[in-house]
Design a protein around this motif. Structure first.
Motif, PDB file in Angstrom:
ATOM      1  N   VAL B   9      39.468 -34.247   4.411  1.00  0.00           N
ATOM      2  CA  VAL B   9      40.257 -35.466   4.312  1.00  0.00           C
ATOM      3  C   VAL B   9      41.531 -35.281   5.124  1.00  0.00           C
ATOM      4  CG1 VAL B   9      41.484 -37.030   2.769  1.00  0.00           C
ATOM      5  CG2 VAL B   9      39.352 -35.985   2.025  1.00  0.00           C
ATOM      6  N   VAL B  10      41.802 -36.276   5.933  1.00  0.00           N
ATOM      7  CA  VAL B  10      42.999 -36.232   6.764  1.00  0.00           C
ATOM      8  C   VAL B  10      44.048 -37.123   6.112  1.00  0.00           C
ATOM      9  CG1 VAL B  10      43.913 -36.566   9.076  1.00  0.00           C
ATOM     10  CG2 VAL B  10      41.519 -35.971   8.770  1.00  0.00           C
ATOM     11  N   LEU B  11      45.187 -36.556   5.811  1.00  0.00           N
ATOM     12  CA  LEU B  11      46.226 -37.321   5.134  1.00  0.00           C
ATOM     13  C   LEU B  11      47.532 -37.244   5.904  1.00  0.00           C
ATOM     14  CD1 LEU B  11      45.528 -36.076   1.502  1.00  0.00           C
ATOM     15  CD2 LEU B  11      45.101 -38.378   2.327  1.00  0.00           C
ATOM     16  N   GLY B  12      48.365 -38.223   5.631  1.00  0.00           N
ATOM     17  CA  GLY B  12      49.656 -38.259   6.300  1.00  0.00           C
ATOM     18  C   GLY B  12      50.126 -39.695   6.333  1.00  0.00           C
ATOM     19  N   SER B  13      51.410 -39.881   6.509  1.00  0.00           N
ATOM     20  CA  SER B  13      51.886 -41.256   6.504  1.00  0.00           C
ATOM     21  C   SER B  13      51.504 -41.964   7.805  1.00  0.00           C
ATOM     22  CB  SER B  13      53.398 -41.290   6.275  1.00  0.00           C
ATOM     23  OG  SER B  13      54.012 -40.210   6.908  1.00  0.00           O
ATOM     24  N   GLY B  14      51.670 -43.257   7.779  1.00  0.00           N
ATOM     25  CA  GLY B  14      51.267 -44.059   8.931  1.00  0.00           C
ATOM     26  C   GLY B  14      52.070 -43.721  10.167  1.00  0.00           C
ATOM     27  N   GLY B  15      51.423 -43.798  11.315  1.00  0.00           N
ATOM     28  CA  GLY B  15      52.136 -43.615  12.568  1.00  0.00           C
ATOM     29  C   GLY B  15      52.338 -42.180  12.997  1.00  0.00           C
ATOM     30  N   VAL B  16      51.708 -41.238  12.290  1.00  0.00           N
ATOM     31  CA  VAL B  16      51.858 -39.857  12.740  1.00  0.00           C
ATOM     32  C   VAL B  16      50.750 -39.470  13.713  1.00  0.00           C
ATOM     33  CG1 VAL B  16      53.035 -39.150  10.644  1.00  0.00           C
ATOM     34  CG2 VAL B  16      50.570 -38.900  10.777  1.00  0.00           C
ATOM     35  N   GLY B  17      49.865 -40.399  13.939  1.00  0.00           N
ATOM     36  CA  GLY B  17      48.801 -40.149  14.917  1.00  0.00           C
ATOM     37  C   GLY B  17      47.631 -39.389  14.353  1.00  0.00           C
ATOM     38  N   LYS B  18      47.408 -39.508  13.058  1.00  0.00           N
ATOM     39  CA  LYS B  18      46.293 -38.741  12.505  1.00  0.00           C
ATOM     40  C   LYS B  18      44.951 -39.345  12.910  1.00  0.00           C
ATOM     41  CE  LYS B  18      46.551 -40.767   7.833  1.00  0.00           C
ATOM     42  NZ  LYS B  18      47.604 -41.754   8.084  1.00  0.00           N
ATOM     43  N   SER B  19      44.931 -40.669  13.047  1.00  0.00           N
ATOM     44  CA  SER B  19      43.677 -41.286  13.489  1.00  0.00           C
ATOM     45  C   SER B  19      43.321 -40.802  14.884  1.00  0.00           C
ATOM     46  CB  SER B  19      43.814 -42.799  13.473  1.00  0.00           C
ATOM     47  OG  SER B  19      44.967 -43.198  14.170  1.00  0.00           O
ATOM     48  N   CYS B  20      44.345 -40.622  15.682  1.00  0.00           N
ATOM     49  CA  CYS B  20      44.141 -40.132  17.042  1.00  0.00           C
ATOM     50  C   CYS B  20      43.534 -38.726  17.015  1.00  0.00           C
ATOM     51  CB  CYS B  20      45.491 -40.091  17.741  1.00  0.00           C
ATOM     52  SG  CYS B  20      45.443 -40.581  19.441  1.00  0.00           S
ATOM     53  N   LEU B  21      44.072 -37.944  16.087  1.00  0.00           N
ATOM     54  CA  LEU B  21      43.588 -36.574  15.927  1.00  0.00           C
ATOM     55  C   LEU B  21      42.105 -36.589  15.557  1.00  0.00           C
ATOM     56  CD1 LEU B  21      45.238 -33.870  15.924  1.00  0.00           C
ATOM     57  CD2 LEU B  21      45.154 -33.986  13.446  1.00  0.00           C
ATOM     58  N   THR B  22      41.782 -37.407  14.565  1.00  0.00           N
ATOM     59  CA  THR B  22      40.393 -37.491  14.123  1.00  0.00           C
ATOM     60  C   THR B  22      39.503 -38.022  15.240  1.00  0.00           C
ATOM     61  OG1 THR B  22      41.262 -38.029  11.945  1.00  0.00           O
ATOM     62  CG2 THR B  22      38.927 -38.361  12.301  1.00  0.00           C
ATOM     63  N   ALA B  23      39.949 -39.091  15.862  1.00  0.00           N
ATOM     64  CA  ALA B  23      39.136 -39.685  16.924  1.00  0.00           C
ATOM     65  C   ALA B  23      38.869 -38.669  18.021  1.00  0.00           C
ATOM     66  CB  ALA B  23      39.835 -40.917  17.497  1.00  0.00           C
ATOM     67  N   GLN B  24      39.901 -37.929  18.362  1.00  0.00           N
ATOM     68  CA  GLN B  24      39.729 -36.921  19.409  1.00  0.00           C
ATOM     69  C   GLN B  24      38.716 -35.851  19.000  1.00  0.00           C
ATOM     70  OE1 GLN B  24      40.447 -36.464  22.364  1.00  0.00           O
ATOM     71  NE2 GLN B  24      42.400 -37.320  22.961  1.00  0.00           N
ATOM     72  N   ARG B 152      46.874 -34.977  24.172  1.00  0.00           N
ATOM     73  CA  ARG B 152      46.432 -34.017  25.200  1.00  0.00           C
ATOM     74  C   ARG B 152      45.275 -33.157  24.718  1.00  0.00           C
ATOM     75  NH1 ARG B 152      52.342 -32.117  27.115  1.00  0.00           N
ATOM     76  NH2 ARG B 152      53.004 -34.093  27.988  1.00  0.00           N
ATOM     77  N   ARG B 153      44.817 -33.470  23.547  1.00  0.00           N
ATOM     78  CA  ARG B 153      43.717 -32.737  22.941  1.00  0.00           C
ATOM     79  C   ARG B 153      44.042 -31.246  22.837  1.00  0.00           C
ATOM     80  NH1 ARG B 153      38.411 -31.661  21.782  1.00  0.00           N
ATOM     81  NH2 ARG B 153      37.383 -33.466  20.903  1.00  0.00           N
ATOM     82  N   ALA B 154      45.280 -30.974  22.442  1.00  0.00           N
ATOM     83  CA  ALA B 154      45.689 -29.583  22.291  1.00  0.00           C
ATOM     84  C   ALA B 154      45.582 -29.178  20.832  1.00  0.00           C
ATOM     85  CB  ALA B 154      47.135 -29.418  22.780  1.00  0.00           C
ATOM     86  N   ASN B 155      44.923 -28.108  20.573  1.00  0.00           N
ATOM     87  CA  ASN B 155      44.778 -27.534  19.234  1.00  0.00           C
ATOM     88  C   ASN B 155      43.960 -28.400  18.272  1.00  0.00           C
ATOM     89  OD1 ASN B 155      45.748 -25.018  19.257  1.00  0.00           O
ATOM     90  ND2 ASN B 155      47.782 -25.489  18.472  1.00  0.00           N
ATOM     91  N   VAL B 156      43.333 -29.437  18.787  1.00  0.00           N
ATOM     92  CA  VAL B 156      42.633 -30.364  17.889  1.00  0.00           C
ATOM     93  C   VAL B 156      41.468 -29.661  17.200  1.00  0.00           C
ATOM     94  CG1 VAL B 156      41.279 -32.469  17.759  1.00  0.00           C
ATOM     95  CG2 VAL B 156      43.325 -32.404  19.171  1.00  0.00           C
ATOM     96  N   ASP B 157      40.608 -29.080  18.000  1.00  0.00           N
ATOM     97  CA  ASP B 157      39.454 -28.401  17.421  1.00  0.00           C
ATOM     98  C   ASP B 157      39.864 -27.237  16.526  1.00  0.00           C
ATOM     99  OD1 ASP B 157      37.833 -30.126  18.701  1.00  0.00           O
ATOM    100  OD2 ASP B 157      37.399 -28.799  20.396  1.00  0.00           O
ATOM    101  N   GLU B 158      40.919 -26.557  16.937  1.00  0.00           N
ATOM    102  CA  GLU B 158      41.369 -25.385  16.197  1.00  0.00           C
ATOM    103  C   GLU B 158      41.745 -25.743  14.772  1.00  0.00           C
ATOM    104  OE1 GLU B 158      42.057 -26.135  19.206  1.00  0.00           O
ATOM    105  OE2 GLU B 158      41.841 -24.388  20.508  1.00  0.00           O
ATOM    106  N   VAL B 159      42.420 -26.855  14.633  1.00  0.00           N
ATOM    107  CA  VAL B 159      42.869 -27.284  13.320  1.00  0.00           C
ATOM    108  C   VAL B 159      41.679 -27.486  12.390  1.00  0.00           C
ATOM    109  CG1 VAL B 159      43.842 -29.256  12.120  1.00  0.00           C
ATOM    110  CG2 VAL B 159      45.018 -28.326  14.084  1.00  0.00           C
ATOM    111  N   PHE B 160      40.687 -28.183  12.887  1.00  0.00           N
ATOM    112  CA  PHE B 160      39.525 -28.468  12.047  1.00  0.00           C
ATOM    113  C   PHE B 160      38.725 -27.194  11.771  1.00  0.00           C
ATOM    114  CE2 PHE B 160      40.562 -32.708  13.475  1.00  0.00           C
ATOM    115  CZ  PHE B 160      40.272 -33.488  12.372  1.00  0.00           C
TER     116      PHE B 160
END
Lengths: 1242, 207
Positions: B9-24, B152-160
């Motif tokens: 589950v990805v959580l965080g307040s609005g506008g932090v770009g979490k959807s972007c993170l997930t989408a990426q 920039r797709r930096a560290n995205v995969d690493e986090v997951f």
């Protein structure tokens, strides 16, 4: 002027052409292939050689050709330069028999006449091409050395459009008719014609060229007439498809469509001929010194390498050079021959010098892929199999296509991705190195296969695309990396542990190696695709064209020997010639064809050398008259003049050459061919018969036009003295033909106006479903204001809804006004489009106006309304001006309530009702309950949710919620507006979420404020009942809120309470939980909402998440599919906005009020309860949780955290809470929750 | 070994770009048009330490205001990405409440978590000093801290991957494989080592 060579001379020249020697340059190719074989040995050594073997089996055989002098046959260069979609015949070719047969298969050769334009489907390595004659629609084999490439910037767009249309029709025959339900595909043709006329400076009737040249004027009219006929056919087809009739008329219409397009293009070609000849003379006559020569062709040819025989007249020479060059490039097989003819020997140049300008106007000099290559590199090209036109649409059917390089490429790429995918996926899972090895091997194998395909493509490409080579080499490296990574993995695991264990780190390395492998493969494939597009598609292995393998072997062996460096080149031909079995055509003939009379030879017929012009050239002065005196004109005119009655015939039949023709004709060589014209009649018939097996018979069903087509074709053959009015006579042949006369003149006018339209249609991208997925703003605006059909409702709504995301109101207004300007004021096109422009403005102002953002455009719109629009359409201008005034008054929002958007609303609009409807269910409320509510309002008593019927409670809450839901404006849902804290545009969305949260809190509150577990259990039961009713009412939003709350940790942990809840209630709750399950992306809920009937209140959260992800997951722009070799252009990614609009449309489709009677008293009470919960600062999860802890403290073993201090804290809180709560309860009962708009964000 | 499915589950307040993170993370590079409305939109197959797992990601993007829903989301999750924006201190503070809620719902102090500071590409707008965020992550029980740039797709995969590794570890401890092959134990060691390494890694590598 008419000093042409005598017939006898002509024959002589022709004969001399037959013995033209030919040098075949084998050595460069040999060395090259050798050299290549040594490089890259490490990675894919084995593949090419195997491939070439299998490849060589793939050759379908073209028919044998009647030939007399076998030994004099020039050998063909195995070159394969650029694949041309269109060829133009510059010699006649009339085989004695069109059908040859060896086994059951038979091949058909089509007779071609000088000037015929042919759409090429494939080219056999020996030079025969499978093509369709535009003039007659007949399909069959034809010798490419009789033709030259036909490709010129002026007409290229039109030709491309025709190719596209052909592909579409072919798909249509396979049952994919969707595209024909719209007329977008015709627009390509229209745009092609427009471009064509623009380039020839004949776009308007008033252009000096058209005005002064009768012939061009008539041709132009005819062209527009043809276009009109084509558009009509498309309309008819659309109607038939919409009427859902049987397939037969559809196919007839498809045939008709192709026929009409062919006719159109044929006429355009003639037009270009005349134009090329006469525009020079004309411009001279007109005294326009600015244009000395036809703008395009010669100027292009100037850049070309000049051929040896440059002599007196610069004009003449240029055109000769042009001609030669083009033919060299266009005719791979004929290259050698021409080379010889033109440079080595003293052969007379072909008679087509001027004609050829018109015929084979060279392609743009700027496009490097085009023909102009020295013969040498071409000679190096490997040419092993049939070359096909790369289909645009790419929906292929039938086994034959599977061997196409493009298909192979796709298949290999898919296989590779599949293997590498499972490789990445599985290598880590299964730890045994053995399995891993297997997967690695498979992946590498797949990769090699892909590389082999790419190798093949590269080799076929005569120019050896550097880019492809680079991409391929990169891929080799990547593959090596991958292999290395796998090896490393084994070694480390072996060394470190001696076990078959894979270390995660090397696994990671492996994955990254594999990933980069995938990337480079993608790159490689893209490049290969590009090359295929340029050089033509080709087949890989056997099968296809109905030939048996043995035949293939026989044929293929010699061909392969060509590649063998050791094999002398000379041996190739003989082997081919002694080949016994006759090659087969793509289809079988219906009637058994007459046995083929002729020899075992299969090579191309040699090129005849009629060159009457040579004398002409000598005798003529290099003046304009010489230029006008072109052989084309001669040939066209002659038939016209020799067959005057034809003009008068209402339905002209295929003209037979009359003796007078021959007597007039100076070229006896042509006579020889022309003599067969009588025969061509039957030939045509049989071809038509056969071609119906393609389901493509043009002739079927429309005899009249076929005949007129035939007459068109028949006009080309013979030569006669040229006159000044030649082209005009030719023109009259078109102008006077029956179909033109039958054409209503207004049709022509209509099409003419249509043509004059400036268009941005080329800046649109369609997706596979035929929807617009991208486009520039002018192109989208154009789509919004097309005159021929009402624009797609979905598109319009999406545009209105989202345009502020990709443009500004001011830009849109300007763009619309520009559209208004450039369309002109013609009755048939201009007026409808202008009305649509007005309508777009009107719709915008009336129902999509957003005061805040759009007011900046108001000034422009007002100026437009009172200026240009009023001048053109006074009433509209007045109305628009009024609207702008109104908009200024009502700044707040739209003039028209936009509750109902057109999007997805069609079916539900009738569900609007007045509350007095008889269908409204009676409220379930007793008088005593009513009184209790009133009492509670006055603060005299308290009500509980237990006091009322769960259904009625659910109803009233649904009404409250529905009111909010229905007032959600689409603008609130754009660009994540609702998440922005500072702006409060998304009032209703936020109110919805607040209400939802409040309801959940209310549920928790009602349960947790009760000290007695039994009572709590009863309240839980009541809420479950209410939520069941909510589900029945399709109020998913409330359902979600209630279930959420019942499911929350603070309620769920009350074990004692739940023990008192009946099993039945629990079971019900479980059911509801499955419905509200968030797993699998709300799969259950989505399923339910699919095609749900309104009214309904969906869980808004789903839409909000979807909208967010559409926004971040899709780019704002996309690339126009670049024309080959050109820079691609970024356009608006309208697909993204369509997706957004679709989601919003779904939400809107549910925005229908419920047929329920409101009980204001109950609603007031509920709202007051909500307000109470909201206003208490305990309404946050933590305080509820504390309360929950206090009610049923944690059991020590269950948790470590339930420390006494926690409980103490909780109890303190509770006492405080209960005090305030009781106070709240009394105070807030008086509060009325009046308007939804007052709901503020907390 | 059968494929495991883990819920993140990805959580965080609005506008932090979490959807972007997930989408990426979810999106394949070669997908041209992303449709989030289909069932598989948020599923992804990945490999972590030699195991093939399916991640189902629940991203509440867009529904931050439905606070009542949070619990529903949290219930489904086995691991949580707590995302804030390095350009907003508030967004970091808001995570504390979320973390509390998670711990409460899961009744577990060791829920797999990863703290993510997104928008690392906007270094010039940084409002959350890196040591500050790192300190918080340590206070939360040595939760790994990453700085990512979804753009920039930096560290995205690493986090997951890190989160997934934590879930797998927990999974293994809870249900120790019967008769573990020798490799498993060895594997178990490696991630733990790695994990410790990772704690510091963002601080030095993100630059």
């Amino acid at each position: 002027m008419t000093d042409l060579s005598s017939p006898q001379e002509e024959v002589d020249k022709h004969a001399s052409a037959l013995v033209a020697p030919l040098n075949i340059q084998k050595s460069p190719k040999r060395s090259r292939s050798k050299e290549r074989s040594h490089t890259r040995q490490s990675s894919s050594r084995g593949a090419p050689s195997i491939r070439s073997q299998s490849l060589s089996q793939s050759q379908p055989s073209p028919p044998l050709t009647p030939r007399t002098s076998r030994d004099s046959l020039p050998e063909q260069q195995p070159v394969q330069p650029v694949f041309h979609n269109y060829l133009r015949a510059f010699y006649h070719f009339h085989p004695s028999s069109t059908v040859s047969s060896s086994t059951d298969e038979s091949s058909i050769t089509v007779p071609i006449n000088q000037g015929d334009v042919i759409l090429v489907h494939s080219v056999h390595p020996n030079g025969w091409a499978d093509g369709t004659l535009l003039a007659s629609g007949a399909r069959g084999w034809l010798p490419t050395n009789y033709c030259e490439a036909y490709d010129h910037p002026t007409i290229r767009n039109l030709l491309n459009a025709l190719t596209h249309l052909w592909d579409l029709v072919r798909d249509g025959e396979n049952g994919d008719l969707l595209v024909f339900t719209k007329q977008d595909y015709v627009r390509g043709m229209i745009a092609g014609v427009r471009y064509f006329l623009e380039r020839t400076q004949c776009l308007t009737r008033d252009s000096p060229l058209v005005a002064s040249h009768v012939g061009l004027r008539r041709m132009r009219k005819g062209l527009l007439g043809d276009l009109s006929a084509l558009v009509k056919t498309a309309k008819k087809l659309q109607e038939i498809l919409q009427a859902n009739k049987s397939a037969v008329p559809v196919f007839e219409q498809l045939d008709e469509l192709v026929l009409k397009s062919f006719k159109l293009v044929t006429r355009a070609v003639r037009f270009l001929d005349i134009w090329a000849q006469d525009s020079v003379a004309l411009t001279n006559e007109l005294g326009e010194t600015s244009i000395n020569r036809p703008p395009t062709p010669p100027s292009d040819s100037v850049d070309l390498p000049v051929q040896p025989q440059t002599t007196s007249n610069p004009n003449e020479d240029d055109s000769v050079a042009t001609n030669d060059n083009t033919s060299i490039v266009a005719q791979p097989t004929a290259v050698g021959t021409y080379e010889e003819l033109d440079s080595a020997t003293s052969q007379p140049p072909r008679n087509l010098n001027r004609l050829s300008v018109a015929f084979s106007i060279p392609s743009e000099s700027d496009s490097l892929q085009s023909p102009l290559l020295p013969p040498q590199p071409q000679g190096q090209a490997k040419r092993l199999s049939v070359t096909h036109r790369l289909s645009y649409t790419g929906k292929l059917q039938g086994g034959r296509k599977q061997n196409l390089a493009s298909e192979r490429l796709n298949a290999a790429h898919d296989a590779f991705l599949g293997f590498i995918g499972s490789f990445i996926g599985l290598h880590l899972q299964s730890r045994s190195s053995e399995e891993l090895t297997t997967f690695t091997q498979q992946a590498v194998l797949a990769c090699r296969q892909l590389l082999a395909v790419i190798e093949e493509v590269w080799e076929r490409d005569s120019r050896r695309s550097d880019q492809l080579e680079q991409a391929r080499d990169t891929m080799y490296v990547r593959l090596t990396d991958l292999v290395q990574a796998t090896k490393d993995m084994f070694s480390t695991s072996d060394a470190a542990l001696g076990e078959e264990v894979v270390m995660p780190d090397s696994g990671k390395q492996l994955v990254s190696a594999a990933t980069s492998c995938v990337r480079s493969a993608g790159d490689c494939v893209a490049k290969a695709r590009f090359v295929i597009e340029r050089t033509g598609d080709f087949e890989f292995e056997s099968v296809g064209l109905g030939l048996s393998d043995t035949i293939f072997e026989q044929i293929s062996r010699p061909t392969q020997e060509e590649v063998e460096p050791t094999e002398p080149a000379k041996q190739v031909e003989p082997t081919l010639e002694t080949d016994k079995p006759l090659p087969a055509p793509p289809t079988t003939a219906r009637q058994p064809p007459p046995p083929l009379v002729i020899s075992e030879s299969k090579p191309l017929p040699q090129v005849p050398l009629p060159s009457p012009v040579e004398n002409q050239r000598v005798s003529l002065q290099p003046t304009q008259s010489a230029i006008v005196e072109s052989p084309t004109a001669v040939s066209f005119r002659s038939s016209r003049s020799s067959l005057p009655p034809l003009n008068q015939l209402p339905t002209p039949h295929l003209p037979q050459p009359s003796p007078s023709d021959y007597s007039q004709s100076p070229a006896s060589a042509t006579q020889r061919f022309f003599g067969k014209a009588a025969r061509a009649d039957s030939v045509n018939a049989s071809v038509a018969d056969t071609s119906s097996t393609y389901r493509y018979s043009i002739i079927r069903g429309d005899t009249c036009s076929v005949i007129s087509q035939a007459s068109t074709r028949a006009t080309t053959p013979d030569h006669s003295p040229a006159k000044k009015q030649s082209s005009q006579t030719l023109e009259s042949s078109f102008g006077s033909s029956s179909e033109l006369r039958s054409m209503a003149s207004e049709d022509v006018a209509a099409v003419e106006e249509h043509l004059l339209e400036k268009t941005y249609a080329h800046e649109l991208i369609y997706n596979k479903e035929g929807q617009i997925s991208g486009g520039s703003l002018p192109a989208l605006v154009e789509q919004l204001t097309t005159h021929e059909a009402t624009p797609d409702a979905m598109f319009v709504t999406a545009f209105y809804l989202t345009f502020r995301l990709f443009t500004t109101p001011v830009e849109l207004a300007q763009c619309l006004i520009e559209r208004f300007d450039y369309i002109g004021d013609s009755q048939s096109v201009g007026v409808p489009v202008r009305l649509r422009v007005y309508n777009v403005f009107k719709g915008w102002l009336e129902s999509h106006w957003l005061g805040q953002s759009d007011s900046s455009a108001l000034g422009i719109i007002l100026t437009f309304a009172t200026g240009k629009l009023r001048a053109a359409l006074p009433a509209a201008g007045k109305r628009l001006a009024e609207l702008t005034a109104k908009v200024t008054e009502v700044r707040a929002g739209a003039l028209v309530p936009r509750l109902v958007s057109s999007l997805g609303k069609t079916g539900v609009s009738n569900t609007h009702f007045s509350p007095t409807d008889s269908n409204v269910p009676n409220p379930i409320i007793a008088k005593s309950q009513m009184n209790a509510l009133k009492a509670s309002k006055d603060g005299k008593a308290q009500c509980s949710i237990l006091d009322f019927d769960p259904l009625e409670l659910a109803r009233q809450f649904t009404i409250i919620e529905s009111r909010l839901f229905c007032s959600i404006q689409p603008e609130e849902l754009l660009a994540s507006e609702w998440t922005k804290k500072k702006t409060n545009k998304a009032i209703n969305v936020r109110a919805m979420s607040t209400l939802s949260t409040d309801l959940a809190n209310l549920v928790a509150d009602t349960i947790l404020h009760l000290e007695d577990a039994k009572k709590r259990a009863i309240v839980i039961k009541q809420w479950v009942k209410i939520s069941v009713k909510c589900l029945e009412l399709h109020n998913y939003d409330s359902l979600m809120a209630i279930i959420c709350s019942l499911n929350s940790s603070m309620v769920l942990r009350l074990k004692r309470t739940w023990e008192l809840v009946s099993a039945k209630t629990k079971a019900r709750l479980e059911e509801l939980k499955t419905i509200t399950d968030v797993g699998r992306n709300y799969a259950v809920l989505r399923q339910r909402l699919q095609n749900h009937v309104a009214p309904c209140i969906p869980f808004v959260g789903i839409y909000l998440t979807d909208l967010t992800f559409v926004d971040v997951g899709n780019g704002t722009t996309r690339q126009l599919p670049g024309e080959t070799g050109r820079e691609s252009v970024s356009v608006i990614n309208f697909d993204k906005h369509m997706k957004t609009a679709k989601i919003i449309g779904q939400l809107q489709s549910f925005q229908v009020p419920y047929r329920l009677a409101a009980i204001p008293e109950m609603q007031e009470w509920m709202e007051s309860q909500i307000q109470r919960v909201r206003s208490s600062d305990q309404s946050n999860v933590q305080s509820y949780y504390r309360r929950s802890l206090l009610l049923e403290p944690r059991e020590p073993p269950a948790s470590v955290r339930a420390s006494p201090s926690d409980a103490d804290m909780a109890s303190q809180h509770l006492s405080a809470e209960s005090r305030t709560n009781s106070k709240d309860r009394f105070e807030f009962l008086n509060f009325s929750f009046s308007s939804t708009n007052t709901v503020k964000d907390r | 070994m059968s494929q495991r499915e883990y819920h993140i589950v990805v959580l965080g307040s609005g506008g932090v770009g979490k959807s972007c993170l997930t989408a990426q993370f979810v999106q394949n590079v070669w997908i041209e048009s992303y449709d989030p409305t289909i069932e598989d939109s948020y599923r992804k197959h990945i490999d972590v330490d030699g195991r093939h797992v399916i991640l189902e990601i629940l991203d509440t993007a867009g529904t931050e205001q439905f606070t009542a829903m949070r619990e529903l989301y949290m219930k489904t999750g086995q691991g949580f990405l707590l995302v804030f924006s390095i350009t907003s201190m508030t967004s970091l503070y808001e995570l504390a409440e979320l973390r509390e809620q998670i711990r409460r719902i899961k009744e577990d102090d060791n829920v797999p978590l990863v703290l993510v500071g997104n928008k690392s590409d906007l270094e010039e707008d940084r409002a959350v000093p890196r040591p500050r965020a790192f300190k918080i992550s340590q206070d939360w029980g040595n939760v790994p801290y990453y700085e990512t740039s979804a753009r920039r797709r930096a560290n995205v995969d690493e986090v997951f991957t890190d989160l997934c590794r934590q879930i797998m570890l927990k999974d293994q401890r809870a249900y120790p494989p019967n008769g573990p092959p020798r490799g498993i134990r060895g594997e178990g060691r490696v991630p733990r080592r790695e994990r410790r390494r990772r704690h510091r890694r963002p601080v030095c590598t993100i630059l």
